[in-house]
Design an enzyme around this catalytic site. Sequence first.
Site, short mmCIF file in Angstrom:
data_model
loop_
_atom_site.label_atom_id
_atom_site.label_comp_id
_atom_site.label_asym_id
_atom_site.label_seq_id
_atom_site.Cartn_x
_atom_site.Cartn_y
_atom_site.Cartn_z
N ASP A 39 0.85 -1.20 0.00
CA ASP A 39 0.00 0.00 0.00
C ASP A 39 0.89 1.25 0.00
O ASP A 39 1.90 1.31 0.70
CB ASP A 39 -0.91 0.01 1.24
CG ASP A 39 -2.03 1.02 1.11
OD1 ASP A 39 -3.19 0.60 0.96
OD2 ASP A 39 -1.75 2.24 1.14
N GLU A 105 -12.31 3.53 -1.42
CA GLU A 105 -11.92 4.65 -2.28
C GLU A 105 -11.52 4.22 -3.69
O GLU A 105 -11.56 5.03 -4.61
CB GLU A 105 -10.78 5.44 -1.63
CG GLU A 105 -11.27 6.12 -0.35
CD GLU A 105 -10.26 7.07 0.24
OE1 GLU A 105 -9.06 6.91 -0.03
OE2 GLU A 105 -10.71 7.97 0.99
N HIS A 110 -10.20 -4.97 -3.42
CA HIS A 110 -8.88 -5.18 -2.80
C HIS A 110 -9.07 -5.62 -1.37
O HIS A 110 -9.94 -5.11 -0.66
CB HIS A 110 -8.00 -3.92 -2.87
CG HIS A 110 -8.70 -2.65 -2.48
ND1 HIS A 110 -9.62 -2.03 -3.29
CD2 HIS A 110 -8.61 -1.90 -1.36
CE1 HIS A 110 -10.06 -0.94 -2.69
NE2 HIS A 110 -9.47 -0.83 -1.51
P1 5GP Z 1 -9.80 1.60 0.30
O1 5GP Z 1 -10.05 2.82 1.14
O2 5GP Z 1 -10.40 1.74 -1.07
O3 5GP Z 1 -10.20 0.34 1.00
O4 5GP Z 1 -8.23 1.50 0.17
C1 5GP Z 1 -7.51 2.01 -0.92
C2 5GP Z 1 -6.06 1.85 -0.58
O5 5GP Z 1 -5.31 2.02 -1.76
C3 5GP Z 1 -5.54 2.90 0.43
O6 5GP Z 1 -4.99 2.24 1.55
C4 5GP Z 1 -4.49 3.67 -0.37
O7 5GP Z 1 -3.38 4.05 0.40
C5 5GP Z 1 -4.13 2.70 -1.48
N1 5GP Z 1 -3.71 3.33 -2.73
C6 5GP Z 1 -4.35 4.32 -3.38
N2 5GP Z 1 -3.70 4.64 -4.52
C7 5GP Z 1 -2.62 3.80 -4.57
C8 5GP Z 1 -1.56 3.64 -5.53
O8 5GP Z 1 -1.48 4.33 -6.54
N3 5GP Z 1 -0.64 2.68 -5.25
C9 5GP Z 1 -0.70 1.91 -4.13
N4 5GP Z 1 0.27 1.01 -3.97
N5 5GP Z 1 -1.69 2.03 -3.22
C10 5GP Z 1 -2.63 2.97 -3.44
#
Ligand code: 5GP
Length: 127
Positions: A39, A105, A110
């Site tokens: 992440d 987000e 994931h």
């Molecule tokens: P969600 O809130 O959708 O469950 O988690 C999205 C996750 O994706 C977050 O923890 C954020 O830090 C991670 N993330 C967002 N954009 C990127 C990216 O471009 N690369 C990586 N490796 N992680 C990302």
Amino acid sequence: MPIDPTQPYDDNNIFAKILRGEIPSSTVYEDDWALAFEDINPQAEIHILVIPKGRYVSWDDFSEKADADEIAGFVRAVGIVARDKGLVEPGYRMMANIGAHGGQEVPHLHVHLFGGEPLGPMIWKRG
Ligand code: 5GP
């Protein structure tokens, strides 16, 4: 901004671009069914994201539409990553956010793997 998990899959989402190799990521595991990478904004000592290779918006979408091989392959990949990273014996947490209340987000399913330290309470407490 949280996403609407009932919307159709968006091929321009950031994880679709990572899958296509258009955006770099720190890969920790890959097989026919899944890709795992660090992440970008870790919330624990170890914070890995595991995504299916198929086009699924959320766990809801995946559990409804993925075929049995995809589901088995993805679930097994999550377990392999956790074992490879040494997370099993000390323990770890896995989480999938879905939609606005879940705080999702990125509109590509994931699973978050957190570990490497004690992780505290499971969820924000009401008090
Ligand atoms: P969600 O809130 O959708 O469950 O988690 C999205 C996750 O994706 C977050 O923890 C954020 O830090 C991670 N993330 C967002 N954009 C990127 C990216 O471009 N690369 C990586 N490796 N992680 C990302």
